[in-house]
Scaffold this motif. Structure first.
Motif, PDB file in Angstrom:
ATOM      1  N   LEU A 200     -23.499-132.083 -14.858  1.00 12.78           N
ATOM      2  CA  LEU A 200     -24.013-133.744 -14.302  1.00 12.78           C
ATOM      3  C   LEU A 200     -25.236-134.224 -14.082  1.00 12.78           C
ATOM      4  O   LEU A 200     -26.073-135.156 -14.366  1.00 12.78           O
ATOM      5  N   VAL A 201     -25.978-133.191 -13.339  1.00 14.06           N
ATOM      6  CA  VAL A 201     -27.505-133.235 -13.174  1.00 14.06           C
ATOM      7  C   VAL A 201     -28.384-133.320 -14.384  1.00 14.06           C
ATOM      8  O   VAL A 201     -29.276-134.118 -14.468  1.00 14.06           O
ATOM      9  N   ILE A 202     -27.837-132.460 -15.228  1.00 11.45           N
ATOM     10  CA  ILE A 202     -28.765-132.396 -16.581  1.00 11.45           C
ATOM     11  C   ILE A 202     -28.370-133.490 -17.315  1.00 11.45           C
ATOM     12  O   ILE A 202     -29.407-134.231 -17.639  1.00 11.45           O
ATOM     13  N   ALA A 203     -27.349-134.391 -17.142  1.00 14.30           N
ATOM     14  CA  ALA A 203     -27.180-135.426 -18.104  1.00 14.30           C
ATOM     15  C   ALA A 203     -27.938-136.408 -17.335  1.00 14.30           C
ATOM     16  O   ALA A 203     -28.497-137.340 -18.044  1.00 14.30           O
ATOM     17  N   LEU A 204     -28.213-136.546 -16.057  1.00  9.63           N
ATOM     18  CA  LEU A 204     -28.876-137.548 -15.386  1.00  9.63           C
ATOM     19  C   LEU A 204     -30.425-137.421 -15.681  1.00  9.63           C
ATOM     20  O   LEU A 204     -30.772-138.513 -15.957  1.00  9.63           O
TER      21      LEU A 204
END
Length: 286
Positions: A80-84
């Motif tokens: 999720l952090v990577i996606a953001l």
């Protein structure tokens, strides 16, 4: 789309991106493999440690799926952090698919939930390597050709006559390993992008029971060198030397028409002088 060379054209350098250039993609799938191997090895230790926490005793229903839940969060939250950060939600979707498959394997098939995640990680690493090797950059004595063969095929060329500038970009890791990206800038603006910064303010009010609102927004754009890996010389080794090589051939390309014009002028002068000599000789004979 095979590379077809023009008349008197030859390939002087053929390049591919260095593996360092795809560190971010490799790291994503390596994390997926490593975290699942660790969970598989220390599964029982993790479960015993979690069961000692006081909060687990308050919620006895989650005891059976405690480790599965922690395992799922260890995949979903980082992705999720990577996606953001990347503003690309495919990574978050991939993590959800991985966790769902793991849960199905664990609950329905009694197979460790780490199995599908490790397989996905290995497949991901293979695809990243195939994607990297699918890039090929050709430097000829007349132009730059970039090509990407991965699922689809893309090819683009930059003639030296239309080349305005070459930008070399290196990150922190790139500076350590001497790997960087060369971005060709053309007269049409190819190789340039825009970063946009904007701010706004608004307000609403009620007039006779009707809510009316308005606002003002302002911002500015900054033109920056940018391009996809298929349209730049992405992550090549010794980028400064490659840039100098391209600049040399670009300079020769600019110099050639001038030299040709000088040669033509000299040829005309010699021809004219020969004609005058022949006329003078014929006059003397007559």
């Amino acid at each position: 789309m095979p590379i077809e060379l023009r008349r008197d054209e030859k390939i002087v350098k053929q390049l591919k991106p260095h593996p360092i250039a795809f560190t971010d993609l490799y790291s994503i799938f390596l994390y997926l493999i490593i975290i699942n191997i660790l969970f598989y090895i220390y599964y029982q230790d993790i479960t015993n440690w979690l069961l000692k926490l006081p909060i687990i005793g308050w919620i006895p229903q989650i005891k059976d799926y405690l480790t599965l839940t922690i395992w799922g969060l260890s995949i979903i939250l980082p992705f999720l952090v990577i996606a953001l950060i990347k503003a690309v939600w495919k990574w978050f979707i991939l993590s959800l698919i991985t966790v769902i498959l793991g849960a199905i394997f664990k609950i329905k098939l009694q197979i460790p939930e780490q199995a599908p995640a490790i397989i996905i990680g290995l497949i991901g690493l293979s695809l990243v390597e195939m994607y990297r090797k699918g890039h090929t950059y050709y430097i000829t004595n007349q132009r730059i050709i970039t090509e990407l063969k991965f699922i689809t095929q893309k090819q683009r060329e930059f003639s030296y006559s239309k080349l305005n500038e070459l930008i070399v970009s290196k990150g922190i890791i790139g500076r350590i390993f001497n790997v960087g990206t060369i971005i060709p800038i053309t007269a049409t603006g190819m190789g340039l992008g825009e970063d946009i910064a904007a701010a706004g303010i608004g307000t609403t009010t009620k007039i006779k029971g009707v809510e009316i609102g308005g606002g003002v927004i302002g911002g500015k754009t900054v033109v920056v060198p940018r391009g996809r890996s298929a349209y730049t010389l992405f992550g090549v080794k010794n980028p400064v030397k490659i840039k100098e090589l391209i600049s040399q051939y670009a300079w020769q390309q600019e110099e050639t028409p001038i030299l040709r014009k000088i040669a033509e002028d000299i040829e005309k002068l010699v021809y004219k002088e020969e004609e005058e000599t022949q006329e003078s000789e014929s006059e003397e004979l007559s």
